[in-house]
Design an enzyme around this catalytic site. Structure first.
Site, PDB file in Angstrom:
ATOM      1  N   GLU A   1     -11.119   0.580  -4.316  1.00  0.00           N
ATOM      2  CA  GLU A   1     -10.429   1.005  -3.073  1.00  0.00           C
ATOM      3  C   GLU A   1      -9.286   1.948  -3.415  1.00  0.00           C
ATOM      4  O   GLU A   1      -9.065   2.286  -4.572  1.00  0.00           O
ATOM      5  CB  GLU A   1      -9.824  -0.229  -2.388  1.00  0.00           C
ATOM      6  CG  GLU A   1     -10.845  -1.234  -1.972  1.00  0.00           C
ATOM      7  CD  GLU A   1     -10.223  -2.550  -1.552  1.00  0.00           C
ATOM      8  OE1 GLU A   1     -10.778  -3.159  -0.639  1.00  0.00           O
ATOM      9  OE2 GLU A   1      -9.189  -2.958  -2.119  1.00  0.00           O
TER      10      GLU A   1
ATOM     11  N   ASP B   1       0.830  -1.218   0.000  1.00  0.00           N
ATOM     12  CA  ASP B   1       0.000   0.000   0.000  1.00  0.00           C
ATOM     13  C   ASP B   1       0.857   1.257   0.000  1.00  0.00           C
ATOM     14  O   ASP B   1       0.739   2.110   0.890  1.00  0.00           O
ATOM     15  CB  ASP B   1      -0.939  -0.016   1.211  1.00  0.00           C
ATOM     16  CG  ASP B   1      -1.833  -1.238   1.217  1.00  0.00           C
ATOM     17  OD1 ASP B   1      -1.972  -1.866   2.278  1.00  0.00           O
ATOM     18  OD2 ASP B   1      -2.349  -1.591   0.145  1.00  0.00           O
TER      19      ASP B   1
HETATM   20  C1  6LW Z   1      -5.882  -1.835   1.751  1.00  0.00           C
HETATM   21  C2  6LW Z   1      -6.882  -1.897   0.651  1.00  0.00           C
HETATM   22  C3  6LW Z   1      -6.758  -3.318   0.232  1.00  0.00           C
HETATM   23  O1  6LW Z   1      -6.175  -0.849   2.707  1.00  0.00           O
HETATM   24  O2  6LW Z   1      -6.244  -4.057   1.212  1.00  0.00           O
HETATM   25  O3  6LW Z   1      -7.116  -5.077  -1.153  1.00  0.00           O
HETATM   26  C4  6LW Z   1      -6.030  -3.218   2.335  1.00  0.00           C
HETATM   27  N1  6LW Z   1      -7.079  -3.752  -0.891  1.00  0.00           N
HETATM   28  O4  6LW Z   1      -6.618  -1.021  -0.408  1.00  0.00           O
HETATM   29  C5  6LW Z   1      -4.810  -3.666   3.058  1.00  0.00           C
HETATM   30  O5  6LW Z   1      -3.713  -3.680   2.180  1.00  0.00           O
END
Ligand code: 6LW
Length: 507
Positions: free
Chosen positions: A197, A32
């Site tokens: 996300e 991330d």
């Molecule tokens: C992160 C989100 C995600 O906050 O996983 O799969 C979470 N996407 O963007 C943890 O990496």
């Protein structure tokens, strides 16, 4: 249809292995990524889940070579422990710099009812502020941006942790109080793939660009983008979304997504993004967690295009030797669900004492594994353990207690002693080697990603006590969002750790 991320004529594995996008700029479990430029410098921060201190932060002058300068969340009032479970804690974040101050916004999912969490500082290598919470914004992956009037906007992945209802939302934010200055509202919900996300907003020319990660952080992960003349939208989806993905390709770096764009002092654009390096036979097993990679960005018809081999990223050494003689623990050492200060006592003569969990501490100290093949050794006396772990239910290791040495393995609910011999010296040296699998991962093979060898150094020679398939210490098996760590730990009595050494063996 995904635009070809590059105009590479030859996309064979050999050609791809030559491309700079095969090597991470920050290897090991540093997912991330979020990046911000300040003059000629760049700063990069990562999620860190249950591990404390949390949110490691790095510095670079060239986007390629990075040095860790600290951890952002170093006090428990910044990172409330919660349940400390594997892959809980600190999720995706955003790091920005504005008017001389660094801003870091993240989610502690072990404290998710507190909403998003903001800390700030003038010195990114020093102490960060006490947290400002945003209780009106429940969810993950918060982003901060400012418009030309100085109005700050919070954009995040709103997530109801009980119903699972989710959407990308935005609200104007008072940074001083953490309160919305007007009701929040939905924003662009992505190109239609699941798990939209990781929103980030950028004001570039006449447009505001909103980038998202979609498809989930596994093999279907991808990056999408939309644009608007206002940070509030309405947004127009890029006609060639997803603009970057490795889904359904043979590229050795998979699961790419969760990108953050950065403008260089030379006026060019680049992007950091997460990816994994799966090994072994299908479905492939990644063991280092999601790592951070770098790509160039070109602009075509007003849209960003990933140029994945713009940068030649070298393999850099991650070797270390630590005899714990420095007055403070090195910033590489982290504790899952606890804090080093309650787990460890620095011994005056060098070395450390790790207190058993019965003392109320976490009972172990960890550091991220950063290479696909490597060798590590730990010198231990009295009582203690040296482990390669993914979480508390998935680990292989060596144990010294009451003059006996054991090789042990824990896979899910099963724990097994694999060998037991008497210790031949007061200070024993344990060794862990990770090597390629002995069976080739042929298309229909059954090879794991690697093999883990547990040995005792005896008379200067490595005496192998166990050799184990590494697939059971992979995220595909253990699940979650983290990667392998090396750990030194106490047994039922305090452990005296005299030194730990680590040497990577690049491909
Ligand atoms: C992160 C989100 C995600 O906050 O996983 O799969 C979470 N996407 O963007 C943890 O990496």
């Amino acid at each position: 249809m995904t635009q070809p991320a590059t105009n590479q004529a030859d996309r064979s594995p050999t050609a791809l292995r030559r491309s700079g996008s095969v090597h991470p700029i920050v290897s090991g479990f540093y997912p991330d990524p979020t990046i911000c430029p300040v003059g000629e410098d760049y700063y990069l921060a990562h999620s860190s889940f249950e591990y404390f201190p949390g949110a490691p932060i790095f510095h670079s002058k060239d986007l390629v070579e990075w040095t860790q300068i600290g951890n952002i969340l170093t006090r428990r009032n910044q990172f409330r422990r919660g349940d400390g479970k594997p892959s809980a804690g600190i999720y995706g974040s955003t790091l920005r710099h504005r008017e001389g101050r660094f801003w870091f916004i993240t989610t502690n999912v072990s404290d998710y009812n507190a909403g998003q969490l903001i800390v700030h500082t003038a010195d990114p290598a020093g102490e960060w502020s006490d947290p400002i919470h945003i209780p009106e914004a429940i969810g993950i992956d918060p982003d901060l941006c400012w418009d030309d009037t100085g109005q700050c906007y919070l954009t995040w992945h709103a997530l109801d942790f009980t119903t699972g209802e989710q959407s990308i939302r935005q609200a104007p934010l008072d940074l001083a109080t953490g309160r919305f200055t007007a009701p929040d509202y939905p924003l662009w919900q992505g190109s239609g793939l699941p798990a939209a996300e990781g929103p980030h907003l950028y004001q570039i020319g006449d447009y505001w660009y909103l980038s998202l990660a979609e498809g989930g952080t596994e093999r279907g992960h991808c990056i999408t983008v939309a644009r608007s003349t206002s940070p509030r939208g309405p947004f127009e989806s890029c006609p060639s979304n997803p603009i970057f993905s490795r889904r359904s390709t043979i590229h050795p770096v998979q699961n790419v997504g969760h990108a953050d764009l950065v403008l260089t002092p030379q006026g060019e654009w680049a992007a950091v993004y997460l990816g994994v390096r799966p090994r072994g036979s299908t479905p492939g097993f990644h063991v280092l967690g999601r790592e951070t990679f770098l790509a160039g960005i070109e602009w075509r018809d007003g849209w960003p295009v990933f140029v994945e081999d713009r940068f030649d990223v070298p393999v850099t050494s991650t070797d270390f030797f630590d005899d714990f003689t420095s007055p403070e623990l090195d910033m590489r050492w982290i504790v899952p669900g606890g804090e080093p200060a309650t787990a460890v006592q620095l011994a005056e003569s060098g070395g450390i004492t790790i207190l058993p969990p019965s003392s109320g501490g976490a009972g172990l100290l960890c550091t991220r594994v950063r290479d696909l093949q490597w060798t590590a050794e730990a010198a231990i006396s009295g009582s203690g353990r040296f482990l390669l772990r993914l979480d508390d239910r998935h680990w292989y290791g060596l144990s010294l207690e009451a003059g006996r040495v054991k090789a042990q393995a824990r896979i899910g609910g099963v724990q097994q002693d694999l060998a037991e011999i008497p210790a031949t010296t007061n200070i024993v040296t344990f060794r862990i080697d990770v090597v390629p699998p002995s069976s080739a991962p042929v298309p229909v093979g059954d090879a794991g990603p690697d093999e883990v060898i547990l040995s005792l150094i005896d008379g200067g020679m490595a005496r192998e006590l166990a050799r184990l398939d590494g697939r059971y210490l992979s995220t595909e098996v253990a699940s979650g969002f983290t990667g392998r760590v090396l750990a030194v730990a106490a047994n039922s009595h305090p452990a005296v750790i005299h030194s730990v050494s680590y040497q990577g063996h690049p491909d």
